[in-house]
Design a protein around this motif. Structure first.
Motif, PDB file in Angstrom:
ATOM      1  N   HIS A 194      74.259  71.316   4.202  1.00 57.07           N
ATOM      2  CA  HIS A 194      75.641  71.138   4.666  1.00 57.07           C
ATOM      3  C   HIS A 194      75.740  71.327   6.182  1.00 57.07           C
ATOM      4  N   GLU A 195      74.970  72.260   6.726  1.00 59.83           N
ATOM      5  CA  GLU A 195      75.030  72.467   8.174  1.00 59.83           C
ATOM      6  C   GLU A 195      74.412  71.286   8.921  1.00 59.83           C
ATOM      7  N   SER A 196      73.368  70.689   8.364  1.00 61.87           N
ATOM      8  CA  SER A 196      72.801  69.486   8.969  1.00 61.87           C
ATOM      9  C   SER A 196      73.837  68.360   8.976  1.00 61.87           C
ATOM     10  N   LYS A 197      74.552  68.219   7.870  1.00 62.00           N
ATOM     11  CA  LYS A 197      75.612  67.208   7.795  1.00 62.00           C
ATOM     12  C   LYS A 197      76.721  67.502   8.806  1.00 62.00           C
ATOM     13  N   SER A 198      77.048  68.790   8.946  1.00 57.82           N
ATOM     14  CA  SER A 198      78.085  69.182   9.897  1.00 57.82           C
ATOM     15  C   SER A 198      77.696  68.808  11.324  1.00 57.82           C
ATOM     16  N   ALA A 199      76.412  69.011  11.661  1.00 56.43           N
ATOM     17  CA  ALA A 199      75.948  68.672  13.003  1.00 56.43           C
ATOM     18  C   ALA A 199      76.116  67.183  13.274  1.00 56.43           C
ATOM     19  N   LYS A 200      75.751  66.360  12.307  1.00 53.21           N
ATOM     20  CA  LYS A 200      75.906  64.910  12.476  1.00 53.21           C
ATOM     21  C   LYS A 200      77.373  64.543  12.595  1.00 53.21           C
ATOM     22  N   GLN A 201      78.225  65.166  11.772  1.00 59.72           N
ATOM     23  CA  GLN A 201      79.645  64.868  11.816  1.00 59.72           C
ATOM     24  C   GLN A 201      80.244  65.200  13.185  1.00 59.72           C
ATOM     25  N   LEU A 202      79.857  66.361  13.724  1.00 64.93           N
ATOM     26  CA  LEU A 202      80.403  66.748  15.016  1.00 64.93           C
ATOM     27  C   LEU A 202      79.876  65.842  16.123  1.00 64.93           C
ATOM     28  N   SER A 203      78.599  65.471  16.066  1.00 68.57           N
ATOM     29  CA  SER A 203      78.047  64.563  17.060  1.00 68.57           C
ATOM     30  C   SER A 203      78.791  63.238  17.048  1.00 68.57           C
ATOM     31  N   ASP A 204      79.080  62.716  15.862  1.00 67.88           N
ATOM     32  CA  ASP A 204      79.848  61.470  15.744  1.00 67.88           C
ATOM     33  C   ASP A 204      81.254  61.649  16.299  1.00 67.88           C
ATOM     34  N   PHE A 205      81.846  62.799  16.030  1.00 62.31           N
ATOM     35  CA  PHE A 205      83.194  63.110  16.509  1.00 62.31           C
ATOM     36  C   PHE A 205      83.239  63.103  18.041  1.00 62.31           C
ATOM     37  N   ILE A 206      82.213  63.694  18.658  1.00 64.86           N
ATOM     38  CA  ILE A 206      82.144  63.738  20.122  1.00 64.86           C
ATOM     39  C   ILE A 206      82.027  62.332  20.705  1.00 64.86           C
ATOM     40  N   GLN A 207      81.187  61.506  20.101  1.00 62.83           N
ATOM     41  CA  GLN A 207      80.978  60.153  20.610  1.00 62.83           C
ATOM     42  C   GLN A 207      82.244  59.315  20.549  1.00 62.83           C
ATOM     43  N   LYS A 208      83.112  59.611  19.601  1.00 62.86           N
ATOM     44  CA  LYS A 208      84.337  58.823  19.426  1.00 62.86           C
ATOM     45  C   LYS A 208      85.498  59.345  20.261  1.00 62.86           C
ATOM     46  N   ASN A 209      85.302  60.467  20.944  1.00 61.66           N
ATOM     47  CA  ASN A 209      86.384  61.074  21.728  1.00 61.66           C
ATOM     48  C   ASN A 209      85.942  61.234  23.179  1.00 61.66           C
ATOM     49  N   SER A 210      86.546  60.481  24.059  1.00 59.42           N
ATOM     50  CA  SER A 210      86.156  60.494  25.472  1.00 59.42           C
ATOM     51  C   SER A 210      86.454  61.835  26.139  1.00 59.42           C
ATOM     52  N   LYS A 211      87.279  62.660  25.514  1.00 58.08           N
ATOM     53  CA  LYS A 211      87.606  63.970  26.064  1.00 58.08           C
ATOM     54  C   LYS A 211      86.398  64.888  26.064  1.00 58.08           C
ATOM     55  N   PHE A 212      85.438  64.637  25.161  1.00 54.31           N
ATOM     56  CA  PHE A 212      84.323  65.549  24.958  1.00 54.31           C
ATOM     57  C   PHE A 212      83.032  65.007  25.558  1.00 54.31           C
ATOM     58  N   LYS A 213      82.204  65.923  26.071  1.00 50.62           N
ATOM     59  CA  LYS A 213      80.903  65.574  26.621  1.00 50.62           C
ATOM     60  C   LYS A 213      79.868  66.548  26.073  1.00 50.62           C
ATOM     61  N   LYS A 214      78.808  66.010  25.479  1.00 50.84           N
ATOM     62  CA  LYS A 214      77.747  66.844  24.936  1.00 50.84           C
ATOM     63  C   LYS A 214      76.803  67.255  26.069  1.00 50.84           C
ATOM     64  N   ILE A 215      76.556  68.549  26.211  1.00 50.32           N
ATOM     65  CA  ILE A 215      75.634  69.036  27.213  1.00 50.32           C
ATOM     66  C   ILE A 215      74.605  69.971  26.567  1.00 50.32           C
ATOM     67  N   LYS A 216      73.539  70.270  27.327  1.00 55.65           N
ATOM     68  CA  LYS A 216      72.535  71.232  26.896  1.00 55.65           C
ATOM     69  C   LYS A 216      72.860  72.598  27.480  1.00 55.65           C
ATOM     70  N   TRP A 217      72.253  73.646  26.913  1.00 54.81           N
ATOM     71  CA  TRP A 217      72.499  74.995  27.413  1.00 54.81           C
ATOM     72  C   TRP A 217      72.105  75.127  28.884  1.00 54.81           C
ATOM     73  N   ASN A 218      71.027  74.472  29.280  1.00 58.85           N
ATOM     74  CA  ASN A 218      70.606  74.615  30.682  1.00 58.85           C
ATOM     75  C   ASN A 218      71.454  73.784  31.645  1.00 58.85           C
ATOM     76  N   GLU A 219      72.458  73.068  31.111  1.00 59.50           N
ATOM     77  CA  GLU A 219      73.404  72.328  31.947  1.00 59.50           C
ATOM     78  C   GLU A 219      74.734  73.050  32.084  1.00 59.50           C
ATOM     79  N   LEU A 220      74.870  74.181  31.412  1.00 59.88           N
ATOM     80  CA  LEU A 220      76.139  74.916  31.465  1.00 59.88           C
ATOM     81  C   LEU A 220      76.361  75.480  32.875  1.00 59.88           C
TER      82      LEU A 220
END
Length: 256
Positions: free
Chosen positions: A230-256
């Protein structure tokens, strides 16, 4: 708004390593924290060394029958008579009686971080098995060696919930622990980890976070245990959610 998708437990088992690598390769995850002394730790380290496009931290362990990197004789307050760490609930209760030596916590933290560095993995951030690092004794001990470690970034305390009640003692305790972490380390504005694994309808919780703020979402990937699936599915769901919303940007920890 910046979002970090981090996999915990990288190395705990071959199943978790397989699932985490799969999520990395599919562009779903961008960060993971490596857990030492586990059956697949070597595989996690090998992958991290070969795939430097991602960010890797240390998943510090002081609980649940794990083995210290240092000799048990060097950290006697942290281990039982068998030389292994105590169960996480016992650790939490024992902190009320100052059972654990801050110096030993600091020394074991240094050794765990150095183990990754010595094996060729740059360490971008810190979190911990059972979120033990958020407890004041551990947070203070880790902070005392922050400059020596050369790591200033650490996971915050969960402050987004699918169900939240200001009448809950855990809500107020988390608020105090969060303030302590943010006074000592660089971290995200928010941290979320779903405890309702059967419910994948939670990304809407993030819509009210401001554009200039940051969020970490933690996952425990796997293909053999239902909750990890379920957590693997959740990760995919959130990644898809981010891609569909221009408000959000996925970054890495070393980019914080």
């Amino acid at each position: 708004m910046k979002i970090i998708l981090n996999a915990d437990d990288f190395g705990i088992s071959n199943d978790t390593v397989d699932a985490t690598i799969d999520l990395f390769e599919k562009g779903i995850l961008n960060s993971a924290t490596i857990l030492l002394g586990m059956p697949a730790t070597g595989r996690a380290i090998d992958y991290a060394k070969k795939n430097t496009q991602f960010s890797y931290g240390i998943h510090l362990n002081f609980v649940d029958e794990g083995n210290p990197v240092l000799s048990p004789q060097v950290v006697p307050s942290l281990v039982n008579k068998n030389g292994r760490f105590y169960p996480s609930q016992e650790v939490r209760k024992s902190l009320l009686f100052n059972k654990f030596s801050p110096l030993e916590i600091s020394l074991e933290t240094i050794e765990q971080v150095n183990y990754l560095k010595d094996n060729g993995v740059p360490v971008s951030h810190i979190d911990s098995h059972g979120h033990i690092h958020k407890l004041p004794t551990f947070a203070k001990a880790i902070f005392s060696v922050k400059k020596y470690l050369g790591i200033s970034k650490i996971r915050s305390v969960q402050n987004i919930f699918t169900k939240k009640s200001v009448l809950s003692w855990s809500f107020w305790l988390n608020s105090m622990l969060e303030a302590n972490i943010k006074n000592k380390f660089e971290t995200t504005n928010y941290f979320f980890m779903s405890s309702h694994f059967e419910n994948l309808d939670w990304p809407h919780l993030f819509k009210e976070i401001k554009n200039n703020e940051s969020l970490e979402v933690g996952f425990h990937p796997g293909y053999l245990e239902d909750w990890r699936i379920h957590e693997s599915k959740s990760a995919k769901q959130l990644s898809d959610f981010i891609q569909k919303n221009s408000k959000f940007k996925k970054i890495k920890w070393n980019e914080l």
